[in-house]
Design a protein around this motif. Structure first.
Motif, PDB file in Angstrom:
ATOM      1  N   ASN A   1     -39.436 -10.705 -17.158  1.00 18.23           N
ATOM      2  CA  ASN A   1     -38.219 -11.433 -17.501  1.00 18.23           C
ATOM      3  C   ASN A   1     -37.316 -10.539 -18.336  1.00 18.23           C
ATOM      4  O   ASN A   1     -37.746  -9.968 -19.342  1.00 18.23           O
ATOM      5  CB  ASN A   1     -38.541 -12.704 -18.283  1.00 18.23           C
ATOM      6  CG  ASN A   1     -37.283 -13.475 -18.641  1.00 18.23           C
ATOM      7  OD1 ASN A   1     -36.509 -13.854 -17.765  1.00 18.23           O
ATOM      8  ND2 ASN A   1     -37.056 -13.685 -19.931  1.00 18.23           N
TER       9      ASN A   1
ATOM     10  N   LYS B   1     -32.997 -13.803 -17.557  1.00 18.11           N
ATOM     11  CA  LYS B   1     -32.916 -15.007 -18.402  1.00 18.11           C
ATOM     12  C   LYS B   1     -33.675 -16.165 -17.757  1.00 18.11           C
ATOM     13  O   LYS B   1     -33.189 -17.297 -17.674  1.00 18.11           O
ATOM     14  CB  LYS B   1     -31.460 -15.377 -18.679  1.00 18.11           C
ATOM     15  CG  LYS B   1     -30.718 -14.354 -19.543  1.00 18.11           C
ATOM     16  CD  LYS B   1     -29.289 -14.788 -19.817  1.00 18.11           C
ATOM     17  CE  LYS B   1     -28.616 -13.906 -20.839  1.00 18.11           C
ATOM     18  NZ  LYS B   1     -28.493 -12.498 -20.436  1.00 18.11           N
ATOM     19  N   ARG B   2     -34.870 -15.821 -17.248  1.00 22.37           N
ATOM     20  CA  ARG B   2     -35.827 -16.779 -16.665  1.00 22.37           C
ATOM     21  C   ARG B   2     -35.341 -17.414 -15.363  1.00 22.37           C
ATOM     22  O   ARG B   2     -35.841 -18.448 -14.930  1.00 22.37           O
ATOM     23  CB  ARG B   2     -36.217 -17.842 -17.694  1.00 22.37           C
ATOM     24  CG  ARG B   2     -36.929 -17.218 -18.883  1.00 22.37           C
ATOM     25  CD  ARG B   2     -37.346 -18.210 -19.921  1.00 22.37           C
ATOM     26  NE  ARG B   2     -38.234 -19.230 -19.383  1.00 22.37           N
ATOM     27  CZ  ARG B   2     -39.076 -19.949 -20.126  1.00 22.37           C
ATOM     28  NH1 ARG B   2     -39.149 -19.719 -21.423  1.00 22.37           N
ATOM     29  NH2 ARG B   2     -39.824 -20.873 -19.592  1.00 22.37           N
ATOM     30  N   MET B   3     -34.384 -16.777 -14.706  1.00 21.20           N
ATOM     31  CA  MET B   3     -33.958 -17.211 -13.374  1.00 21.20           C
ATOM     32  C   MET B   3     -34.288 -16.092 -12.393  1.00 21.20           C
ATOM     33  O   MET B   3     -33.938 -14.930 -12.632  1.00 21.20           O
ATOM     34  CB  MET B   3     -32.456 -17.487 -13.374  1.00 21.20           C
ATOM     35  CG  MET B   3     -31.917 -17.995 -12.044  1.00 21.20           C
ATOM     36  SD  MET B   3     -30.170 -18.447 -12.215  1.00 21.20           S
ATOM     37  CE  MET B   3     -29.778 -18.878 -10.530  1.00 21.20           C
ATOM     38  N   LEU B   4     -34.979 -16.418 -11.308  1.00 20.07           N
ATOM     39  CA  LEU B   4     -35.433 -15.393 -10.373  1.00 20.07           C
ATOM     40  C   LEU B   4     -34.252 -14.584  -9.844  1.00 20.07           C
ATOM     41  O   LEU B   4     -33.294 -15.143  -9.305  1.00 20.07           O
ATOM     42  CB  LEU B   4     -36.191 -16.021  -9.205  1.00 20.07           C
ATOM     43  CG  LEU B   4     -36.787 -15.022  -8.206  1.00 20.07           C
ATOM     44  CD1 LEU B   4     -37.836 -14.131  -8.859  1.00 20.07           C
ATOM     45  CD2 LEU B   4     -37.395 -15.751  -7.009  1.00 20.07           C
TER      46      LEU B   4
ATOM     47  N   ARG C   1     -25.685 -10.481  -7.794  1.00 19.51           N
ATOM     48  CA  ARG C   1     -26.895 -11.048  -8.401  1.00 19.51           C
ATOM     49  C   ARG C   1     -28.135 -10.784  -7.547  1.00 19.51           C
ATOM     50  O   ARG C   1     -29.009 -11.642  -7.411  1.00 19.51           O
ATOM     51  CB  ARG C   1     -26.733 -12.550  -8.666  1.00 19.51           C
ATOM     52  CG  ARG C   1     -25.844 -12.863  -9.859  1.00 19.51           C
ATOM     53  CD  ARG C   1     -26.002 -14.301 -10.307  1.00 19.51           C
ATOM     54  NE  ARG C   1     -27.351 -14.594 -10.764  1.00 19.51           N
ATOM     55  CZ  ARG C   1     -27.808 -14.332 -11.991  1.00 19.51           C
ATOM     56  NH1 ARG C   1     -27.016 -13.753 -12.891  1.00 19.51           N
ATOM     57  NH2 ARG C   1     -29.043 -14.641 -12.314  1.00 19.51           N
TER      58      ARG C   1
ATOM     59  N   TYR D   1     -37.076 -11.610 -13.190  1.00 25.32           N
ATOM     60  CA  TYR D   1     -36.246 -12.731 -13.634  1.00 25.32           C
ATOM     61  C   TYR D   1     -35.189 -12.224 -14.609  1.00 25.32           C
ATOM     62  O   TYR D   1     -35.449 -11.317 -15.397  1.00 25.32           O
ATOM     63  CB  TYR D   1     -37.098 -13.789 -14.338  1.00 25.32           C
ATOM     64  CG  TYR D   1     -38.050 -14.517 -13.418  1.00 25.32           C
ATOM     65  CD1 TYR D   1     -37.732 -15.781 -12.927  1.00 25.32           C
ATOM     66  CD2 TYR D   1     -39.273 -13.957 -13.052  1.00 25.32           C
ATOM     67  CE1 TYR D   1     -38.608 -16.459 -12.085  1.00 25.32           C
ATOM     68  CE2 TYR D   1     -40.151 -14.624 -12.209  1.00 25.32           C
ATOM     69  CZ  TYR D   1     -39.817 -15.873 -11.729  1.00 25.32           C
ATOM     70  OH  TYR D   1     -40.674 -16.536 -10.898  1.00 25.32           O
TER      71      TYR D   1
ATOM     72  N   ASN E   1     -41.192 -28.347 -13.901  1.00 24.59           N
ATOM     73  CA  ASN E   1     -41.077 -26.900 -14.142  1.00 24.59           C
ATOM     74  C   ASN E   1     -42.060 -26.492 -15.238  1.00 24.59           C
ATOM     75  O   ASN E   1     -42.431 -27.297 -16.098  1.00 24.59           O
ATOM     76  CB  ASN E   1     -39.648 -26.499 -14.512  1.00 24.59           C
ATOM     77  CG  ASN E   1     -39.205 -27.068 -15.854  1.00 24.59           C
ATOM     78  OD1 ASN E   1     -39.601 -28.171 -16.210  1.00 24.59           O
ATOM     79  ND2 ASN E   1     -38.382 -26.336 -16.570  1.00 24.59           N
TER      80      ASN E   1
END
Length: 262
Positions: free
Chosen positions: A105, A81-84, A115, A79, A16
């Protein structure tokens, strides 16, 4: 933000990207453009970082190199919290920003229960407003620091810049002179029109413009085709902003100006 490794008997590889370039406030424009090209499979005219207090948003806005439709749907990367979260803009972009893509982000806005988007609340609207101001300020900066790039953006996206100028008085003052208008004497920017014409006429109907244009030309009149979106609103604002005469006309106005033949 945490490193993830893939390991086997002989090697251990981080898979990552722990610190992506689009979250680096010191990244160069060239690096941002390269990332945008790889991420969206498209080149861009320009890229610049954006940051908001509302929602604690960071990321990059990209200006498209081609014309889009107001009704079109663009792909973004949002994103949480840095989650797509979504490839929709989640209402973070202002309504007139159809000429950009973004990768952002969000740290402190809430997602919907599914979500798939962000909760449309006061904080999200404040964040959208901040992003809109950042985009306007970037265009304003280009107008003074990189005229060639601004003119290239204007040539492709003049309709959206007209939308910005129609809703924002400061942007109107900055951009109005640069905006193109179709006239019976060809397409001209507004500065050229107001500097060379003591009296300006316009019609908000395309059919009326087609009837008027040739006769008006023979009488030395300049008539603007204001049938396009935002043109009439901009001309009405120009009456208040500039010391010029702008008058709405119809075909009957031209007919009434005919004189008896000898």
């Amino acid at each position: 933000p945490y490193p993830i490794f893939l390991s086997n008997e002989t090697e251990r590889i981080q898979i990552n990207e722990q610190n992506p370039v689009w979250l680096n406030p010191n990244a160069s424009k060239e690096a941002l453009l390269k990332y945008g090209r790889d991420e969206f499979q498209s080149s861009f005219l320009d890229a610049f970082p954006v940051k908001t207090d509302s929602g604690k948003i960071t990321g990059v806005i990209y200006i498209l190199p081609y014309r889009t439709q107001f009704s079109g749907k663009l792909t973004h990367k949002i994103y949480l919290k840095r989650m797509l979260l979504s490839e929709d803009d989640c209402n973070l972009l202002p309504s007139w920003a159809f000429f950009v893509k973004c990768i952002l982000n969000v740290e402190s806005l809430s997602s919907t229960a599914s979500r798939e988007s962000l909760v449309n609340n006061e904080e999200l609207r404040a964040a959208s407003k901040e992003i809109g101001i950042a985009l306007k300020n970037h265009l304003k900066g280009l107008l003074h620091s990189n005229t060639d790039l601004f003119n290239k953006i204007l040539e492709i996206h003049y309709l959206y810049i007209k939308a910005i100028a129609a809703e924002d008085n400061e942007m109107f003052s900055l951009f109005m002179d640069t905006l193109p208008f179709e006239t019976n004497k060809g397409t001209r920017n507004f500065k050229s029109i107001r500097n060379n014409e003591s009296h300006i006429y316009y019609t908000p109907l395309l059919d009326d413009f087609k009837q008027i244009r040739r006769i008006a030309s023979s009488q030395g009149m300049l008539v603007i085709n204001a049938a396009y979106t935002f043109d009439e609103a901009l001309l009405k604002k120009a009456i208040r902003q500039f010391d010029i005469k702008i008058e709405k006309i119809s075909p009957s106005f031209i007919l009434n100006s005919f004189k008896e033949v000898s």
